[in-house]
Design a protein around this motif. Structure first.
Motif, PDB file in Angstrom:
ATOM      1  N   THR A   1       0.837  -1.200   0.000  1.00 44.35           N
ATOM      2  CA  THR A   1       0.000   0.000   0.000  1.00 44.35           C
ATOM      3  C   THR A   1       0.873   1.251   0.000  1.00 44.35           C
TER       4      THR A   1
ATOM      5  N   SER B   1      -9.504   4.194  -3.574  1.00 38.78           N
ATOM      6  CA  SER B   1      -9.768   2.834  -3.092  1.00 38.78           C
ATOM      7  C   SER B   1      -8.607   1.936  -3.486  1.00 38.78           C
ATOM      8  N   GLN B   2      -8.588   0.741  -2.921  1.00 38.88           N
ATOM      9  CA  GLN B   2      -7.600  -0.234  -3.377  1.00 38.88           C
ATOM     10  C   GLN B   2      -8.177  -1.625  -3.262  1.00 38.88           C
ATOM     11  N   LYS B   3      -7.607  -2.494  -4.048  1.00 43.13           N
ATOM     12  CA  LYS B   3      -8.124  -3.862  -4.085  1.00 43.13           C
ATOM     13  C   LYS B   3      -6.953  -4.834  -4.088  1.00 43.13           C
ATOM     14  N   PHE B   4      -6.924  -5.686  -3.071  1.00 47.21           N
ATOM     15  CA  PHE B   4      -5.942  -6.766  -3.046  1.00 47.21           C
ATOM     16  C   PHE B   4      -6.594  -7.984  -3.680  1.00 47.21           C
ATOM     17  N   THR B   5      -5.918  -8.595  -4.610  1.00 48.54           N
ATOM     18  CA  THR B   5      -6.452  -9.811  -5.220  1.00 48.54           C
ATOM     19  C   THR B   5      -5.502 -10.953  -4.938  1.00 48.54           C
ATOM     20  N   LYS B   6      -6.012 -11.945  -4.246  1.00 44.86           N
ATOM     21  CA  LYS B   6      -5.189 -13.115  -3.925  1.00 44.86           C
ATOM     22  C   LYS B   6      -5.095 -13.985  -5.174  1.00 44.86           C
TER      23      LYS B   6
ATOM     24  N   ILE C   1     -11.667  -7.285 -12.353  1.00 42.18           N
ATOM     25  CA  ILE C   1     -12.180  -6.323 -11.362  1.00 42.18           C
ATOM     26  C   ILE C   1     -12.921  -5.221 -12.111  1.00 42.18           C
TER      27      ILE C   1
ATOM     28  N   MET D   1      -4.135  -3.198  -6.491  1.00 45.53           N
ATOM     29  CA  MET D   1      -4.471  -2.125  -7.425  1.00 45.53           C
ATOM     30  C   MET D   1      -4.983  -0.955  -6.595  1.00 45.53           C
TER      31      MET D   1
ATOM     32  N   VAL E   1      -6.618   2.925  -6.728  1.00 42.33           N
ATOM     33  CA  VAL E   1      -7.302   3.884  -7.610  1.00 42.33           C
ATOM     34  C   VAL E   1      -7.209   5.267  -6.962  1.00 42.33           C
TER      35      VAL E   1
END
Lengths: 293, 153
Positions: free
Chosen positions: B33, B47-52, B64, B148, B150
């Motif tokens: 982050t 916003s942010q998105k963790f993708t396993k 996404i 990711m 944003v």
């Protein structure tokens, strides 16, 4: 004694080996040698908890910022009444109202309503405490920095954005991504309520366009919640509430008459006053439900 | 005899421990982050998105959906440094079911070892981020995560 030692060593070895084998089995996907390659893949896919499509929702601050740029003025008395956070007892109502207060915090900050902003900041913190995540406000001295910068709209907006970032990270690390979606659902309803109430007074076309544009993300909010429903079955009721708003919107003549070409050309949608009023009534109903817990 | 037995036992424990460490991912969310945040300036965090990512015997495509609004300027920052094998990042204007979708960004031209990507988004109605995860035929159970972030201004 020697026999006992040998026995101890042998037993320990057997236990360790059995333990290792057991642990290994726990991580393995069960395999059936007779299944086809396709079946085998299907079994493996079923054990992986990663959705094919997931959703990234915006922050309440961005929504407030978009409305503000469209000319949304501050109107006294339309934000939610400051209530005792302990009144909310379920995780769903706590998260929804954290969202409602977050939207009001952003609205008051961007409109330089310092005292109101301070009050909503305190309330957000109390609500976060109730959800067991009050520690996020301590990171980077966010609470203190907020108080020090009161009156400086730009700095406050950056502090709120940072607060959003640490909150998102906290919820992700604690496998509570569903709370992020619920909080945003509460914030979105509150932002739409505030936007529509201000629209009632000024009938500003730009604000009308932004209200219509916001409706286009409702499907993403519903899908994001659906993807998290298994973590909190109470989300089902929230999804139904939001779908009822979407159902009304989808039936509005301006929406039904919109063509794909309009979308492709980025043509902004304008709703009639009557359509905004219909939508506002439904949003107000859902908002009241959220606030009453 | 006892020495040989214990050496064997220790060896087994070591091998087991090694494979267990390999099977767990190295997703330090705070570090990732902070790294993305630095690349986000002067955009504001949204916003942010963790993708396993869990590598499988078959290649996967994870998507996404990111809603964006007219008139706003957006930046996307990706960090794939915690992945044991490279994943291709593509950004489209429509979802993967659509035949009319247009790719507006791809990480395919990145240099080897480059794992942080910054993309300033042109005017679009929606964004669809696809992670093309390659197949892994080993039995190592490789995994990791992509973040990711944003931002907007």
């Amino acid at each position: 004694m020697l026999v006992n030692k040998k026995s101890f060593v042998r037993n320990s070895a057997m236990l360790l080996t059995a333990g290792m084998l057991f642990a290994s089995c726990g991580n393995e996907t069960p395999k059936d040698e007779n299944v086809t390659a396709e079946d085998s893949t299907a079994t493996e896919t079923a054990t992986v908890e990663v959705e094919d499509v997931s959703y990234s929702l915006p922050s309440p601050l961005q929504i407030a910022s978009i409305f503000k740029k469209s000319g949304l003025k501050y109107k006294d008395g339309i934000t939610s009444t400051l209530k005792d956070p302990s009144k909310y007892t379920t995780n769903l109502s706590k998260a929804l109202n954290l969202g409602v207060y977050s939207a009001d915090l952003s609205y008051t900050v961007l409109n330089k309503q310092n005292q109101e902003a301070m009050n909503y900041m305190k309330l957000c913190r109390q609500m976060a405490d109730n959800l067991g995540m009050g520690s996020v406000f301590e990171q980077g001295n966010l609470s203190k920095r907020f108080e020090k910068n009161i009156g400086n709209e730009d700095s406050l907006a950056y502090i709120i954005a940072e607060l959003q970032m640490v909150t998102d990270m906290y919820l992700d690390e604690n496998d509570q991504q569903q709370v992020t979606s619920i909080v945003f659902a509460g914030a979105w309803i509150e932002s739409m309520y505030v936007g529509s109430k201000v629209y009632e007074k000024g009938k500003d076309k730009s604000l009308n366009n932004k209200l219509a544009e916001q409706m286009t993300i409702l499907g993403s909010i519903v899908n994001a919640l659906k993807a998290q429903e298994k973590k909190d079955p109470a989300i089902g009721g929230l999804i139904a509430d939001l779908q009822s708003v979407k159902a009304i919107y989808d039936e509005l003549p301006s929406v039904k008459n919109r063509t794909e070409a309009d979308d492709e050309a980025d043509k902004e949608m304008t709703l009639t006053d009557e359509e905004v009023s219909t939508l506002t009534t439904k949003i107000e109903e859902i908002r009241t439900k959220f606030i009453n817990g | 005899m006892k020495k040989i037995f214990f050496s064997g036992l220790l060896g087994l424990i070591f091998i087991y421990g090694f494979t267990t460490i390999q099977a767990t991912d190295n997703c330090d969310k705070k570090t990732l982050t902070n790294s993305c945040k630095k690349k986000m300036e002067p955009f504001k965090y949204d916003s942010q998105k963790f993708t396993k990512i869990m590598y499988q015997k078959k290649a996967q495509q994870l998507e996404i959906e990111v809603p964006v609004f007219i008139g706003e300027k957006y930046r996307l920052v990706f960090n794939t440094s915690s992945l044991p094998k490279p994943v291709m990042v593509n950004v489209y204007t429509k979802d993967k079911e659509s035949k009319k979708r247009e790719a507006i960004y791809s990480s395919k031209d990145l240099k080897a070892g480059e794992n942080e990507m910054v993309f300033d988004v042109p005017r679009v109605r929606k964004l669809y981020i696809d992670y093309d995860v390659p197949a892994d035929s080993t039995s190592q159970k490789l995994s990791g995560c992509v973040v990711m972030m944003v931002g907007y201004k």
